[in-house]
Write an enzyme that holds these catalytic residues in place. Structure first.
Site, short mmCIF file in Angstrom:
data_model
loop_
_atom_site.label_atom_id
_atom_site.label_comp_id
_atom_site.label_asym_id
_atom_site.label_seq_id
_atom_site.Cartn_x
_atom_site.Cartn_y
_atom_site.Cartn_z
N HIS A 18 0.96 -1.18 -0.11
CA HIS A 18 0.18 0.03 -0.17
C HIS A 18 1.01 0.82 -0.09
CE1 HIS A 18 0.90 -0.56 4.01
NE2 HIS A 18 -0.09 0.84 4.97
N HIS B 140 -7.84 -1.48 5.37
CA HIS B 140 -6.67 -1.25 5.92
C HIS B 140 -6.98 1.12 6.28
CE1 HIS B 140 -2.87 0.52 8.19
NE2 HIS B 140 -2.01 0.80 6.96
N ASP C 77 -0.25 -4.02 6.89
CA ASP C 77 -0.39 -3.15 7.52
C ASP C 77 -2.63 -3.96 7.53
OD1 ASP C 77 1.35 -1.87 8.00
OD2 ASP C 77 0.82 0.01 8.21
N ASP D 167 5.74 4.17 4.76
CA ASP D 167 7.03 3.14 5.44
C ASP D 167 7.01 1.93 4.86
OD1 ASP D 167 4.50 3.03 6.34
OD2 ASP D 167 5.06 1.79 8.31
N HIS D 168 6.16 1.72 3.16
CA HIS D 168 6.02 0.80 2.49
C HIS D 168 7.08 0.96 0.74
CE1 HIS D 168 3.97 -1.59 5.47
NE2 HIS D 168 3.94 -0.73 6.31
ZN LIG Z 1 2.97 0.30 7.74
ZN LIG Z 2 -0.54 1.61 6.48
#
Ligand SMILES: [Zn+2]
Ligand SMILES: [Zn+2]
Length: 300
Positions: free
Chosen positions: A60, A139, A209, A64-65
Site C-alpha cells: 500500500h 487498512h 498493515d 513506510d512501505h
Molecule cells: Zn506501515
Molecule cells: Zn499503513
C-alpha cells in the site's frame, strides 16, 4: 522457502529497527515484499544479493512501505541491470515513479513492468516454480496482502534408477508427474521405483498493515507461515483499531483461527524499545510464534 526480514518496524526507524521490507526466497529466487526507506542499506548489511530479483510487491501507499523503492530501482539501473523488473503495486505509485525519473531526466537501463493492483484478490504471477496472489486486508487506505506459493516441482527423479531401467530423458517430465513407464518389452516400471517424494508445496501469507479482520481467513487458511502485523501490545487495542492496525494477541488469534503452522510478527510501533512482551502475549493463544528480528532468515 525462506524469508529474510530487512525491516520490521512501523512508520519511523526506531531502536535500530527499520520500516518494512522483506525478501522471500523461493528455491533461491528472491521476491521483495514492500520496500521501506532502508531497504538498500539493509540488503548490503545482510549480504542479500538482488541480481536475480525480478518481482517486487508493494502492499500500500503508506510511505513506510515504499519510500525505499525509487532509490532501489535507480541503483539497479546505475549498476547496469538489463533484466526486466516486475512491480505489483497500487496504481498511484506508477505516476510517482515516473515523475521522479522525469525530473531527474533518468532513463532506466532495464524494462520496468508496472502492474496496478486491483481491489479484491488477483493472481499476479503463476509459473512452474511459484505463484503470487494478492488479497484484500483492511487498512485506512487500499491495502493488499500477498500469498506466495512455492510449487512442488513434482516427484524427484532417481537418476541411477532411471538409467538402470533405460528410461529416455524425454520421458522424465512424465515421471515427475507420477507416471509409470512401459519398456519396449512391455514391462511396467512403477513410478515409485525410479522417483522419490519431491519438494513439498509451501505457502507464505503476508499481511503488512491491517486491523484485525476475519475476512482474511479464507485466504490464509492453513498456510505454512503467516506474517501478520502486530503494531501494538494488547493494552493498546483501541488505538490499534482506530489506526487500522492490530495487536499481538489479535495476530495470534488470526493464526489460531486460520490453523497456520507458524506465525511471524512485525511492524512494531516505534514506541516499544523492548519487544519481549510481544512474544509473551502471542504465545498465550498461538505457540509457534516468532517476534521477527532484522537480518534473520526464517524457514517457511
Ligand atoms: Zn506501515
Ligand atoms: Zn499503513
Amino acid at each position: 522457502m525462506k524469508v529474510t526480514i530487512l525491516g520490521n518496524n512501523s512508520a519511523l526507524p526506531a531502536y535500530g529497527r527499520h520500516p518494512t521490507c522483506q525478501i522471500v526466497w523461493i528455491n533461491d529466487e528472491p521476491v521483495m515484499l514492500d520496500c521501506g526507506e532502508a531497504a538498500q542499506i539493509q540488503m548490503q548489511r545482510y549480504g542479500v544479493r538482488w541480481r536475480n530479483l525480478n518481482h517486487i510487491c508493494i502492499s500500500h501507499m503508506h510511505g513506510d512501505h515504499y519510500f525505499g523503492l525509487p532509490g532501489f530501482i535507480n541503483s539497479m539501473s546505475l549498476l547496469g541491470r538489463t533484466n526486466p523488473l516486475y512491480l505489483y503495486a497500487p496504481a498511484s505509485l506508477e505516476g510517482i515513479l515516473q515523475q521522479i525519473m522525469q525530473v531527474a531526466d533518468t532513463e532506466l537501463s532495464y524494462p520496468l513492468h508496472f502492474h496496478a493492483l486491483q481491489e479484491g484478490s488477483e493472481l499476479l504471477l503463476d509459473n512452474d516454480v511459484m505463484s503470487i496472489q494478492s488479497f484484500p486486508v483492511e487498512h485506512r487506505i487500499q491495502t493488499h496482502g500477498f500469498m506466495l506459493t512455492r510449487k512442488s516441482g513434482g516427484r524427484k527423479l532417481l537418476p541411477d534408477k532411471c538409467k538402470e531401467y533405460g528410461i529416455p530423458s524425454s520421458y522424465y517430465s512424465q515421471l515427475r508427474k507420477g507416471a509409470d513407464y512401459e519398456t519396449k518389452e512391455g514391462v511396467i516400471v512403477v513410478n515409485l521405483q525410479v522417483t522419490e517424494e519431491g519438494r513439498p508445496i509451501k505457502k507464505y501469507a503476508y499481511c503488512a498493515d491491517t486491523l484485525y479482520t476475519e475476512s482474511i481467513l479464507p485466504y490464509v487458511q492453513g498456510v505454512d507461515t503467516l506474517y501478520h502485523e502486530s503494531t501494538y501490545l494488547d493494552n493498546d487495542r483501541e488505538k490499534a483499531m482506530s489506526r487500522y492496525h492490530s495487536t499481538t494477541a489479535q495476530a495470534a488469534d488470526i493464526a489460531n483461527k486460520a490453523g497456520v503452522k507458524q506465525l511471524l510478527l512485525g511492524h512494531f510501533s516505534s514506541k516499544y524499545k523492548d519487544l519481549a512482551a510481544f512474544k509473551e502475549e502471542a504465545v498465550k493463544t498461538f505457540f509457534n510464534v516468532h517476534v521477527t528480528e532484522e537480518g534473520k532468515t526464517y524457514e517457511i
